[in-house]
Scaffold this motif. Structure first.
Motif, PDB file in Angstrom:
ATOM      1  N   ALA A 176       0.880  -1.076  -0.011  1.00 54.98           N
ATOM      2  CA  ALA A 176      -0.243  -0.001   0.091  1.00 54.98           C
ATOM      3  C   ALA A 176       0.832   1.233  -0.016  1.00 54.98           C
ATOM      4  N   TYR A 177       2.082   1.100   0.187  1.00 55.20           N
ATOM      5  CA  TYR A 177       3.077   2.273   0.172  1.00 55.20           C
ATOM      6  C   TYR A 177       3.113   2.915  -1.284  1.00 55.20           C
ATOM      7  N   SER A 178       2.846   4.261  -1.149  1.00 60.19           N
ATOM      8  CA  SER A 178       2.995   5.043  -2.230  1.00 60.19           C
ATOM      9  C   SER A 178       4.003   6.181  -2.248  1.00 60.19           C
ATOM     10  N   ASP A 179       4.111   6.522  -0.810  1.00 55.25           N
ATOM     11  CA  ASP A 179       5.118   7.725  -0.515  1.00 55.25           C
ATOM     12  C   ASP A 179       5.709   7.771   0.783  1.00 55.25           C
ATOM     13  N   PRO A 180       6.744   7.316   0.805  1.00 52.73           N
ATOM     14  CA  PRO A 180       7.837   6.807  -0.231  1.00 52.73           C
ATOM     15  C   PRO A 180       7.364   5.408  -0.783  1.00 52.73           C
ATOM     16  N   VAL A 181       8.090   5.481  -2.210  1.00 48.28           N
ATOM     17  CA  VAL A 181       7.458   4.230  -2.846  1.00 48.28           C
ATOM     18  C   VAL A 181       8.471   3.117  -2.724  1.00 48.28           C
ATOM     19  N   TRP A 182       9.862   3.330  -2.125  1.00 48.02           N
ATOM     20  CA  TRP A 182      10.899   2.238  -2.239  1.00 48.02           C
ATOM     21  C   TRP A 182      10.498   1.127  -1.185  1.00 48.02           C
ATOM     22  N   PRO A 183       9.933   1.310  -0.074  1.00 48.93           N
ATOM     23  CA  PRO A 183       9.357   0.057   0.754  1.00 48.93           C
ATOM     24  C   PRO A 183       8.808  -1.042   0.288  1.00 48.93           C
ATOM     25  N   ARG A 184       7.806  -0.701  -0.837  1.00 52.97           N
ATOM     26  CA  ARG A 184       7.204  -1.580  -1.536  1.00 52.97           C
ATOM     27  C   ARG A 184       8.049  -2.393  -2.549  1.00 52.97           C
ATOM     28  N   HIS A 185       9.140  -1.822  -3.072  1.00 54.12           N
ATOM     29  CA  HIS A 185      10.072  -2.343  -3.837  1.00 54.12           C
ATOM     30  C   HIS A 185      11.102  -3.188  -3.248  1.00 54.12           C
ATOM     31  N   GLY A 191       5.852  -5.840  -6.136  1.00 58.15           N
ATOM     32  CA  GLY A 191       4.781  -5.012  -6.471  1.00 58.15           C
ATOM     33  C   GLY A 191       4.396  -4.838  -7.771  1.00 58.15           C
ATOM     34  N   THR A 192       5.333  -5.272  -8.499  1.00 67.58           N
ATOM     35  CA  THR A 192       5.380  -5.247 -10.281  1.00 67.58           C
ATOM     36  C   THR A 192       4.925  -6.607 -10.800  1.00 67.58           C
ATOM     37  N   SER A 193       4.096  -6.417 -11.553  1.00 69.07           N
ATOM     38  CA  SER A 193       3.374  -7.477 -12.210  1.00 69.07           C
ATOM     39  C   SER A 193       3.868  -7.725 -13.625  1.00 69.07           C
ATOM     40  N   VAL A 194       4.200  -8.920 -14.258  1.00 69.23           N
ATOM     41  CA  VAL A 194       4.591  -8.884 -15.636  1.00 69.23           C
ATOM     42  C   VAL A 194       3.422  -9.519 -16.555  1.00 69.23           C
ATOM     43  N   ALA A 195       3.410  -9.099 -17.744  1.00 66.52           N
ATOM     44  CA  ALA A 195       2.300  -9.244 -18.668  1.00 66.52           C
ATOM     45  C   ALA A 195       2.551 -10.381 -19.642  1.00 66.52           C
ATOM     46  N   PHE A 196       2.048 -10.755 -20.603  1.00 65.65           N
ATOM     47  CA  PHE A 196       2.375 -11.632 -21.692  1.00 65.65           C
ATOM     48  C   PHE A 196       3.718 -11.118 -22.153  1.00 65.65           C
ATOM     49  N   GLY A 197       4.500 -12.180 -22.392  1.00 60.96           N
ATOM     50  CA  GLY A 197       5.885 -11.612 -22.947  1.00 60.96           C
ATOM     51  C   GLY A 197       6.817 -11.028 -22.377  1.00 60.96           C
ATOM     52  N   GLU A 198       6.575 -10.838 -21.046  1.00 60.81           N
ATOM     53  CA  GLU A 198       7.542 -10.071 -20.193  1.00 60.81           C
ATOM     54  C   GLU A 198       8.326 -10.937 -19.200  1.00 60.81           C
ATOM     55  N   TYR A 199       9.480 -10.347 -18.683  1.00 62.92           N
ATOM     56  CA  TYR A 199      10.271 -10.931 -17.774  1.00 62.92           C
ATOM     57  C   TYR A 199      10.588  -9.967 -16.923  1.00 62.92           C
ATOM     58  N   GLY A 257       8.358  -1.360 -11.410  1.00 61.21           N
ATOM     59  CA  GLY A 257       9.515  -1.937 -11.343  1.00 61.21           C
ATOM     60  C   GLY A 257       9.943  -2.353 -12.759  1.00 61.21           C
ATOM     61  N   PRO A 258      11.523  -2.277 -12.919  1.00 61.53           N
ATOM     62  CA  PRO A 258      12.005  -2.415 -14.463  1.00 61.53           C
ATOM     63  C   PRO A 258      11.680  -4.084 -14.996  1.00 61.53           C
ATOM     64  N   ILE A 259      11.015  -3.960 -16.112  1.00 57.34           N
ATOM     65  CA  ILE A 259      10.793  -5.300 -16.575  1.00 57.34           C
ATOM     66  C   ILE A 259      11.542  -5.437 -18.095  1.00 57.34           C
ATOM     67  N   SER A 260      11.363  -6.496 -18.963  1.00 56.07           N
ATOM     68  CA  SER A 260      11.893  -6.668 -20.030  1.00 56.07           C
ATOM     69  C   SER A 260      10.704  -7.374 -20.842  1.00 56.07           C
ATOM     70  N   ALA A 261      10.450  -6.692 -21.923  1.00 56.32           N
ATOM     71  CA  ALA A 261       9.302  -7.034 -22.937  1.00 56.32           C
ATOM     72  C   ALA A 261       9.577  -7.566 -24.195  1.00 56.32           C
ATOM     73  N   GLY A 262       8.556  -8.359 -24.662  1.00 56.68           N
ATOM     74  CA  GLY A 262       8.768  -8.662 -26.074  1.00 56.68           C
ATOM     75  C   GLY A 262       9.364 -10.078 -26.487  1.00 56.68           C
ATOM     76  N   HIS A 263       9.332 -11.044 -25.273  1.00 58.36           N
ATOM     77  CA  HIS A 263       9.954 -12.232 -25.310  1.00 58.36           C
ATOM     78  C   HIS A 263       9.194 -13.424 -26.050  1.00 58.36           C
ATOM     79  N   ALA A 264       7.933 -13.165 -26.237  1.00 50.11           N
ATOM     80  CA  ALA A 264       7.168 -14.392 -26.538  1.00 50.11           C
ATOM     81  C   ALA A 264       7.252 -14.566 -28.080  1.00 50.11           C
TER      82      ALA A 264
END
Length: 472
Positions: A176-185, A191-199, A257-264
């Motif tokens: 639920a943290y948004s300010d500061p944001v770093w505790p959630r990461h 706290g970051t989800s990946v979509a289809f084709g992402e790592y 958070g950083p993700i890498s896309a386009g791997h599918a």
């Protein structure tokens, strides 16, 4: 102590029915509460996405159980005066042996839902898909170290359950943290989800692991080493890692958070245009139908003298599922929701959604068309714009779905019904013209009228009409 005897006497063993039961409950109930089994297996299926979903509920639970069990075992080592009985062995060799069941419990809590999810979906994970699992397993080890030390410093009967509950609460609440944001990461609960084709990119999983490892390291040094200089060096080093990790995470978005896309993987057929669809999207068997539908739609628009540029490639938007990671469509490359529309049509259904997407991407105007209405700005251009588009939609037999999409947007106007009637009326006039040349001339006139009426927009507030259809 022999491993069998260790397992028989470990708190991890006799508490296993409790935490295994909780894992089973969350997997079969909570994990399928929003996505029933039928929807899960229907796809589109992506290994990293399924691993991430399976772990979401269990990070905090695994860390809490590990901390509680390790605290209990640490207190047990102190109570049983183990160091006095094994003076020839270092503290951490003895502690490592005693903590193995606690660490194993944390690993099982993370591994069970992942394995069950992969069996459920029939996926074979890649190494990149397992990165969040490896991160969680590493953090479990860090919690085991901290728990062992806590068990030596505080009564285990109090410290073990209190530590487990407190850590579970704190880690869960970081979402639920948004300010500061770093505790959630840095909490170890991604706290970051990946979509289809992402790592997950390396920083996303390394930052929480290094944060936890640094704390465990300094705790271990202060407990095991009596040398004050070593303690100071360890403290400074750990503090540096913690600060760098927090500062790195503070630059990320709330769930970004950083993700890498386009791997599918994709499969492509045809030429002019070459059509590519996601192999594991769930609709690849209709690739030939989709390619034929796109080709026929472009040929119909050209036959109606609607000046459309044929792209060299039409690529499935599912390959970059999130719009923010997807390259922008251009005159030579279109990104269209091919899998989504093919799935919506079913195995043998008409690919109406594909034709509608081609309409939006191919029919362009000689000006930039607003993607949203600016309060107070004139909206007179909408009638001419939508009449021209409706006329073109008749060419592809998608006039009904086009109007259904637009009618919902007319609701923001007080005279929405009047706008709809005018759009229908003007389009009917164009369709009623006796010759193809007259109809083409009418279409171009409507485009020009719409562009004359479009109000000037602030920089970045407009987009080409073709761009509006990329996610249709």
């Amino acid at each position: 102590m022999k491993f069998r005897a260790l397992l028989r006497t470990s708190a991890a063993t006799w508490t296993a029915p409790v935490w295994c039961g909780i894992v089973a409950f969350y997997f079969f109930y909570a994990l399928h509460l929003e996505d029933p089994y039928e929807e899960v297996v229907a796809g589109p299926l992506w290994d990293a996405q399924q691993v991430g979903l399976a772990l979401d509920y269990f990070y905090a639970f695994a860390y809490a159980i590990t901390l509680g069990l390790a605290t209990w075992e640490g207190g047990r080592l102190k109570h049983d005066r183990v160091w006095d009985m094994a003076p020839s062995r270092t503290r951490w060799i003895v502690a490592g042996q005693m903590l193995a069941p606690a660490v194993g419990a944390g690993w099982v809590i993370l591994l069970l839902p992942v394995v069950m999810r992969l069996i459920e979906t029939g996926l074979v994970p890649t190494f990149a898909a397992g990165l969040p699992l490896f991160m969680g397993m590493g953090i479990v080890c860090a919690y085991a170290v901290v728990g062992c030390v806590v068990g030596h410093l505080a009564p285990r009967v109090i410290a073990a359950p209190l530590g487990a509950v407190a850590s579970f609460y704190v880690i869960s609440k970081t979402a639920a943290y948004s300010d500061p944001v770093w505790p959630r990461h840095v909490s170890g609960q991604l706290g970051t989800s990946v979509a289809f084709g992402e790592y997950y990119s390396a920083p996303t999983v390394l930052v929480p692991f290094l944060f936890a490892a640094a704390i465990a390291f300094v705790v271990a040094v202060w407990w095991s080493s009596p040398r004050f200089p070593l303690r100071i060096v360890a403290t400074i080093s750990a503090l540096a890692v913690v600060v760098v990790s927090a500062r790195t995470a503070s630059g990320w978005g709330v769930a970004d958070g950083p993700i890498s896309a386009g791997h599918a993987p994709a499969r492509c057929i045809g030429s002019e245009p070459r059509v590519c669809m996601a192999e594991t999207g769930g609709a690849i068997e209709r690739l030939g139908d989709v390619q034929s539908e796109i080709t026929r739609s472009l040929e119909k628009l050209q036959a109606a003298d609607i000046g459309v540029a044929v792209p060299s490639t039409v690529t499935d938007g599912l390959l970059y599922e999130r719009a923010r990671t997807r390259p922008r469509s251009s005159s030579s490359t279109w990104w269209l929701p091919l899998t989504a529309q093919a799935e919506a049509a079913g195995p043998k259904g008409r690919l109406t959604g594909i034709r509608l997407a081609v309409l939006f991407s191919s029919v362009t105007f000689p000006c930039s068309i607003p993607v949203s209405r600016t309060p107070g700005a004139s909206a007179d251009w909408i009638v001419n714009h939508d009449a021209a588009m409706l006329w073109a939609a008749h060419t592809l037999d998608v006039q009904d779905p086009y109007l259904q999409r637009r009618v919902g947007e007319y609701g923001q106007f007080a005279n929405g019904d009047e706008i709809l009637a005018k759009v229908r009326e003007r389009a009917a006039k164009g369709l009623a013209l006796p010759t193809a040349a007259q109809r083409t001339a009418w279409f171009e006139q409507e485009q020009a009228k719409a562009c004359r009426l479009v109000p000037k927009q602030p920089a970045g507030a407009t987009a080409a009409a073709g761009d509006q259809g990329a996610d249709s």
